[in-house]
Scaffold this active site. Structure first.
Site, PDB file in Angstrom:
ATOM      1  N   LYS A   1      -4.822   4.769  -0.963  1.00  2.00           N
ATOM      2  CA  LYS A   1      -4.931   3.269  -0.943  1.00  2.00           C
ATOM      3  C   LYS A   1      -6.043   2.784  -0.022  1.00  2.00           C
ATOM      4  O   LYS A   1      -7.034   2.048  -0.433  1.00  2.00           O
ATOM      5  CB  LYS A   1      -3.888   2.439  -0.875  1.00  2.00           C
ATOM      6  CG  LYS A   1      -2.902   2.380  -1.982  1.00  2.00           C
ATOM      7  CD  LYS A   1      -2.080   1.262  -1.770  1.00  2.00           C
ATOM      8  CE  LYS A   1      -1.122   1.197  -3.163  1.00  2.00           C
ATOM      9  NZ  LYS A   1       0.002   2.135  -3.183  1.00  2.00           N
TER      10      LYS A   1
ATOM     11  N   GLU B   1      -1.741  -9.837  -2.508  1.00  2.00           N
ATOM     12  CA  GLU B   1      -0.345  -9.752  -2.716  1.00  2.00           C
ATOM     13  C   GLU B   1      -0.155  -8.279  -2.373  1.00  2.00           C
ATOM     14  O   GLU B   1      -0.826  -7.359  -2.494  1.00  2.00           O
ATOM     15  CB  GLU B   1       0.071 -10.264  -4.076  1.00  2.00           C
ATOM     16  CG  GLU B   1       0.199  -8.993  -5.001  1.00  2.00           C
ATOM     17  CD  GLU B   1      -1.068  -8.391  -5.581  1.00  2.00           C
ATOM     18  OE1 GLU B   1      -2.355  -9.108  -5.343  1.00  2.00           O
ATOM     19  OE2 GLU B   1      -1.033  -7.143  -6.029  1.00  2.00           O
TER      20      GLU B   1
ATOM     21  N   SER C   1      -0.512  11.959  -3.311  1.00  5.04           N
ATOM     22  CA  SER C   1      -1.283  10.612  -3.123  1.00  5.04           C
ATOM     23  C   SER C   1      -1.129  10.134  -1.692  1.00  5.04           C
ATOM     24  O   SER C   1      -1.984   9.274  -1.287  1.00  5.04           O
ATOM     25  CB  SER C   1      -1.191   9.687  -4.191  1.00  5.04           C
ATOM     26  OG  SER C   1       0.270   9.592  -4.235  1.00  5.04           O
TER      27      SER C   1
HETATM   28  C1  LIG Z   1       0.584   2.907  -4.311  1.00  6.41           C
HETATM   29  C2  LIG Z   1       0.829   4.080  -4.408  1.00  6.41           C
HETATM   30  C3  LIG Z   1       0.844   4.824  -5.548  1.00  6.41           C
HETATM   31  C4  LIG Z   1       0.559   4.070  -6.988  1.00  6.41           C
HETATM   32  O1  LIG Z   1      -0.575   3.519  -7.120  1.00  6.41           O
HETATM   33  P1  LIG Z   1      -1.696   3.940  -8.205  1.00  6.41           P
HETATM   34  O2  LIG Z   1      -2.618   2.970  -8.147  1.00  6.41           O
HETATM   35  O3  LIG Z   1      -1.040   4.518  -9.251  1.00  6.41           O
HETATM   36  O4  LIG Z   1      -2.303   5.216  -7.307  1.00  6.41           O
HETATM   37  C5  LIG Z   1       1.116   6.383  -5.618  1.00  6.41           C
HETATM   38  N1  LIG Z   1       1.194   6.850  -4.611  1.00  6.41           N
HETATM   39  C6  LIG Z   1       1.145   6.190  -3.061  1.00  6.41           C
HETATM   40  C7  LIG Z   1       1.398   7.041  -2.042  1.00  6.41           C
HETATM   41  C8  LIG Z   1       1.057   4.863  -3.178  1.00  6.41           C
HETATM   42  O5  LIG Z   1       1.257   4.313  -1.937  1.00  6.41           O
END
Ligand SMILES: *Cc1c(COP(=O)(O)O)cnc(C)c1O
Length: 406
Positions: free
Chosen positions: A102, A124, A389
């Protein structure tokens, strides 16, 4: 490469179109005040994103502050255990500063705010992950930061509230209605419509009105560009498949967009939660229908009155009623396949990656790991690249309390 008459050589330039559409999805459905604020951001972005000063500053930040490029790791033990010969790899966004992808778009959005002469960023947050990433970016640039959060979420997500406050952000508790994400979105939009001259609203995924699905994709694109080059360098080939989890859709768009124009299968994985009944999952692209919410047209889950339906996933970052308009488009043309993984499979994958490889994944990312493991079992040979992610430290207490050690 052409796919269903869509030319992917020039895709990133042509999509979205000037009005923010990917085919019929996207656009901007807002009140006139908010529309003029969005128009200002759009115009500024089209100019600033071409400026060499902006680009080189963003590159320097990624290198010196975020720790990019993040590596790719080969999951040798896990691949051996699966035993089909298929090799699994992970792109390590868990090693990006703050422990998830993010920050890639939050640093870009805050740098854009600085170039536009804004004093404040606002947003938000539900589980608090977007709030923490934005508070980090705001601290780096010396911008004020207002984060709107439902009072129920403030109680549930105490560690993230503490992080945001330590980083100097103002956390505004929203006490309307059910006191969760929906009310926080409404309150933040309301505040923004009164304050858009001095501030910019920073959306947390490839969702919301134009230009955000495009801006957030452009800032996450670095993940795919790095991954493609690194994978070629490591193996001499491209992966056969790329797998990523889809909430709003930013980490997946980031990695997919590096491979759109390649003969690589792309898989977006949605949370099936406790099952296929409405209310038990958040698999909008799998079970949803076309509709407008939060200022954009995409595929969403609707209740019997056509309103956004309640959603659930064990991974709070995935429980969103819709997904970005680009995903809806990529689904329709068949460039990306969407499939689901439920809570149990994600928890199993969480422990599997932790024990076999020494990497504790976020519960969101565990959905992608679970699917990649299933895929590897069905493929005879080849390789699968997973976008990891984020890291799972934030999920450990919850998992131990509710599932125990597996
Ligand atoms: C917020 C988040 C997501 C989901 O958000 P996307 O916009 O679909 O990428 C996925 N993995 C992690 C670690 C997150 O914090």
């Amino acid at each position: 490469m052409k796919f269903q008459n869509i030319e992917f050589d020039t895709y990133l330039k042509n999509y979205p179109d000037a009005n923010g559409y990917f085919g019929k999805y996207g656009g901007s459905y807002l009140s006139p005040e908010l529309q003029s604020a969005m128009d200002e951001i759009t115009a500024a972005y089209y100019t600033i994103c071409k400026s060499t000063k902006f680009i080189s500053e963003l590159r320097r930040i990624r290198r010196e502050f975020q720790g990019r490029p993040t590596p790719i790791s080969h999951l040798e033990r896990l691949s051996d255990k699966i035993g089909t010969g298929v090799q699994l790899y992970v792109k390590r966004e868990d090693l990006n500063h703050t422990g998830a992808h993010k920050l890639n778009h939050c640093m870009g959005e805050a740098l854009l705010a600085k170039y536009m002469g804004k004093k404040k960023v606002l947003a938000e947050t539900g589980a608090g992950q977007h709030g923490v990433a934005l508070a980090t970016a705001a601290a780096y640039f010396g911008l004020e930061c207002d984060i709107y959060m439902g009072a129920v979420d403030v109680k549930k997500q105490a560690p993230n509230v503490a992080r945001m406050k330590i980083l100097g952000a103002r956390v505004i508790e929203v006490t309307d209605g059910l006191q969760t994400l929906k009310e926080a979105v409404d309150a933040a939009f309301m505040a923004y419509s009164k304050d858009y001259k001095d501030s910019i609203y920073c959306i947390g995924s490839v969702v919301g009105p134009h230009p955000f699905p495009m801006i957030v994709r452009d800032f996450q694109h670095v993940v795919g560009v790095e991954a493609r080059e690194q994978f070629l360098g490591m193996t001499g080939e491209l992966p056969d498949a790329v797998v990523a989890c889809v909430g709003g859709g930013s980490n997946s768009i980031g990695i997919f967009s590096g491979f759109y124009n390649d003969p690589v299968d792309l898989y977006g994985i949605e949370p099936l939660g406790k099952g296929a009944e409405l209310g038990n999952h958040a698999a909008s692209l799998t079970y949803g229908e076309e509709g407008v919410m939060h200022g954009f047209n995409s595929i969403m889950l609707k209740d019997e009155n056509g309103e956004p339906a309640p959603v659930y996933s064990v991974a709070s970052g995935l429980d969103y009623t819709s997904s970005g308009p680009e995903h809806a488009f990529l689904r329709d043309i068949g460039r990306v396949k969407y499939d689901v993984v439920d809570d149990e499979e994600a928890i199993d994958a969480f422990f599997e990656l932790s024990k076999m490889e020494g990497i504790i994944p976020a519960l969101e990312s565990s959905h992608a790991v679970a699917y990649a493991m299933k895929l590897a079992r069905t493929m005879g040979k080849g390789s699968v690249l997973i976008n990891l992610s984020g890291r799972g430290d934030k999920d450990m207490d919850y998992i131990l309390e509710n599932y125990g050690i597996r």
